[in-house]
Design a protein around this motif. Structure first.
Motif, PDB file in Angstrom:
ATOM      1  N   ARG A  64      -9.893  -4.396  -6.382  1.00 53.73           N
ATOM      2  CA  ARG A  64     -10.177  -5.856  -6.221  1.00 53.73           C
ATOM      3  C   ARG A  64      -8.963  -6.679  -5.745  1.00 53.73           C
ATOM      4  N   CYS A  65      -7.912  -5.900  -5.461  1.00 53.11           N
ATOM      5  CA  CYS A  65      -6.712  -6.348  -4.782  1.00 53.11           C
ATOM      6  C   CYS A  65      -6.487  -6.402  -3.410  1.00 53.11           C
ATOM      7  N   THR A  66      -7.351  -5.517  -2.836  1.00 53.44           N
ATOM      8  CA  THR A  66      -7.294  -5.250  -1.365  1.00 53.44           C
ATOM      9  C   THR A  66      -8.803  -5.636  -0.925  1.00 53.44           C
ATOM     10  N   ALA A  67      -8.659  -6.836  -0.336  1.00 52.73           N
ATOM     11  CA  ALA A  67     -10.082  -7.533   0.021  1.00 52.73           C
ATOM     12  C   ALA A  67     -10.827  -6.642   1.100  1.00 52.73           C
ATOM     13  N   TRP A  68      -9.928  -5.705   1.788  1.00 51.83           N
ATOM     14  CA  TRP A  68     -10.730  -5.324   2.935  1.00 51.83           C
ATOM     15  C   TRP A  68     -11.341  -3.877   2.464  1.00 51.83           C
ATOM     16  N   LEU A  69     -11.011  -3.524   1.139  1.00 53.97           N
ATOM     17  CA  LEU A  69     -11.983  -2.190   0.411  1.00 53.97           C
ATOM     18  C   LEU A  69     -12.811  -2.625  -0.351  1.00 53.97           C
ATOM     19  N   PRO A  70     -13.828  -1.965  -0.463  1.00 53.84           N
ATOM     20  CA  PRO A  70     -15.051  -2.241  -1.175  1.00 53.84           C
ATOM     21  C   PRO A  70     -14.436  -2.320  -2.682  1.00 53.84           C
ATOM     22  N   SER A  71     -15.004  -3.328  -3.363  1.00 54.34           N
ATOM     23  CA  SER A  71     -14.756  -3.367  -4.964  1.00 54.34           C
ATOM     24  C   SER A  71     -14.798  -2.229  -5.805  1.00 54.34           C
ATOM     25  N   ARG A  72     -15.771  -1.391  -5.370  1.00 56.18           N
ATOM     26  CA  ARG A  72     -15.646  -0.051  -6.318  1.00 56.18           C
ATOM     27  C   ARG A  72     -14.682   0.941  -5.743  1.00 56.18           C
ATOM     28  N   VAL A  73     -13.807   0.782  -5.039  1.00 60.48           N
ATOM     29  CA  VAL A  73     -12.579   1.574  -4.829  1.00 60.48           C
ATOM     30  C   VAL A  73     -11.548   1.226  -5.549  1.00 60.48           C
ATOM     31  N   THR A  74     -11.254   2.359  -6.528  1.00 58.46           N
ATOM     32  CA  THR A  74     -10.117   1.982  -7.409  1.00 58.46           C
ATOM     33  C   THR A  74      -8.926   2.780  -7.167  1.00 58.46           C
ATOM     34  N   LEU A  75      -7.820   2.165  -7.565  1.00 58.47           N
ATOM     35  CA  LEU A  75      -6.577   2.822  -7.296  1.00 58.47           C
ATOM     36  C   LEU A  75      -6.282   3.714  -6.214  1.00 58.47           C
ATOM     37  N   PRO A  76      -6.197   3.368  -5.056  1.00 55.20           N
ATOM     38  CA  PRO A  76      -6.028   3.897  -4.068  1.00 55.20           C
ATOM     39  C   PRO A  76      -4.465   4.245  -3.979  1.00 55.20           C
ATOM     40  N   ARG A  77      -4.127   5.699  -3.623  1.00 54.20           N
ATOM     41  CA  ARG A  77      -2.574   5.732  -3.447  1.00 54.20           C
ATOM     42  C   ARG A  77      -2.030   6.132  -2.224  1.00 54.20           C
ATOM     43  N   TRP A  78      -1.136   5.818  -1.804  1.00 55.01           N
ATOM     44  CA  TRP A  78      -0.521   5.759  -0.312  1.00 55.01           C
ATOM     45  C   TRP A  78       0.869   6.462  -0.339  1.00 55.01           C
ATOM     46  N   THR A  79       1.144   7.248   0.743  1.00 61.51           N
ATOM     47  CA  THR A  79       2.623   7.628   0.778  1.00 61.51           C
ATOM     48  C   THR A  79       2.856   6.495   2.119  1.00 61.51           C
ATOM     49  N   LEU A  80       4.214   6.428   1.933  1.00 62.65           N
ATOM     50  CA  LEU A  80       4.804   5.359   2.805  1.00 62.65           C
ATOM     51  C   LEU A  80       5.647   5.958   3.801  1.00 62.65           C
ATOM     52  N   SER A  81       5.891   5.339   5.018  1.00 62.42           N
ATOM     53  CA  SER A  81       6.872   5.599   6.071  1.00 62.42           C
ATOM     54  C   SER A  81       7.059   4.534   6.904  1.00 62.42           C
ATOM     55  N   ALA A  82       8.339   4.406   7.359  1.00 61.13           N
ATOM     56  CA  ALA A  82       8.769   3.322   7.923  1.00 61.13           C
ATOM     57  C   ALA A  82       8.014   3.249   9.396  1.00 61.13           C
ATOM     58  N   ALA A  83       7.496   2.287   9.909  1.00 60.18           N
ATOM     59  CA  ALA A  83       6.897   2.217  11.328  1.00 60.18           C
ATOM     60  C   ALA A  83       7.737   2.655  12.373  1.00 60.18           C
ATOM     61  N   THR A  84       7.422   2.920  13.544  1.00 56.46           N
ATOM     62  CA  THR A  84       8.216   3.195  14.555  1.00 56.46           C
ATOM     63  C   THR A  84       9.031   2.108  15.316  1.00 56.46           C
ATOM     64  N   PRO A  85      10.002   2.281  16.003  1.00 55.63           N
ATOM     65  CA  PRO A  85      10.766   0.934  16.411  1.00 55.63           C
ATOM     66  C   PRO A  85       9.428   0.478  17.384  1.00 55.63           C
ATOM     67  N   THR A  86       9.001   1.413  18.196  1.00 57.09           N
ATOM     68  CA  THR A  86       7.904   0.712  19.021  1.00 57.09           C
ATOM     69  C   THR A  86       6.956  -0.228  18.455  1.00 57.09           C
ATOM     70  N   SER A  87       6.462   0.431  17.323  1.00 56.38           N
ATOM     71  CA  SER A  87       5.542  -0.457  16.669  1.00 56.38           C
ATOM     72  C   SER A  87       6.085  -1.709  16.054  1.00 56.38           C
ATOM     73  N   ASN A  88       7.162  -1.765  15.596  1.00 57.13           N
ATOM     74  CA  ASN A  88       7.872  -2.961  15.119  1.00 57.13           C
ATOM     75  C   ASN A  88       8.025  -4.056  16.276  1.00 57.13           C
ATOM     76  N   ARG A  89       8.515  -3.508  17.531  1.00 59.95           N
ATOM     77  CA  ARG A  89       8.573  -4.343  18.680  1.00 59.95           C
ATOM     78  C   ARG A  89       7.212  -4.945  19.020  1.00 59.95           C
ATOM     79  N   ALA A  90       6.200  -3.881  18.883  1.00 57.43           N
ATOM     80  CA  ALA A  90       4.961  -4.580  19.525  1.00 57.43           C
ATOM     81  C   ALA A  90       4.293  -5.521  18.486  1.00 57.43           C
TER      82      ALA A  90
END
Length: 180
Positions: A64-90
């Motif tokens: 319920r902390c991510t409004a864009w996920l259904p409320s019945r999704v619990t504890l999604p876990r993620w791996t993070l990586s830095a966005a590319t310089p191209t993505s940052n500029r865009a």
């Protein structure tokens, strides 16, 4: 002024090197076939905690902390990586990125500031015209989902818990039922 219920609002949990958790709200700013994106100052508390993680940076968003996920999704876990310089500029130059947000990010990245809201707002307004270059320490992170758990409550308390985990080779997902 943003709404407290912005549809792209999410809570991001990280931890310090010694395992102390911290949680903050931020805005999801995009997605593509490789993941979901948010942008921040890499020198912020969350940026430092992500950089200080041993191993690949990881994070968690809560139910319920991510409004864009259904409320019945619990504890999604993620791996993070830095966005590319191209993505940052865009993202920095995107028409959807408010000029006021770019001015504030640029100003905060290059100058110290006191914590008075009025003073901060006045400085952003006064210096905003010159503060539109993307600071070196501003950029994005890509959240790549590794696990999702779906929960469906039952009256008899034998709740349905289904977990989807990304396969090690990244080619697909493994499905399993968890204990209630």
């Amino acid at each position: 002024m943003g709404s407290p219920n912005e549809p792209n609002q999410m809570a991001l949990a990280t931890a310090t090197r010694d395992g102390r958790p911290s949680l903050r709200y931020l805005l999801l700013k995009g997605h593509d076939e490789t993941g979901f994106y948010f942008y921040t100052n890499y020198n912020s508390r969350k940026g430092k905690e992500l950089a200080d993680n041993r191993g690949p940076p990881c994070a968690c968003t809560g139910r319920r902390c991510t409004a864009w996920l259904p409320s019945r999704v619990t504890l999604p876990r993620w791996t993070l990586s830095a966005a590319t310089p191209t993505s940052n500029r865009a993202r920095w130059t995107a028409k959807s990125a408010p000029r006021s947000a770019r001015r504030a990010a640029s100003l905060l990245a290059r100058k110290s500031w006191n914590r008075a809201r009025r003073s901060l707002s006045e400085r952003v307004t006064a210096e905003g015209a010159e503060c539109i270059d993307r600071p070196e320490q501003w950029g994005g992170y890509r959240l790549r989902p590794d696990r999702f758990e779906f929960w469906q409550g039952q009256r008899d308390r034998l709740h349905d818990r289904l977990q989807f985990r990304r396969q090690a080779d990244g080619a697909g997902w493994t499905y399993e039922r968890l204990a209630p």
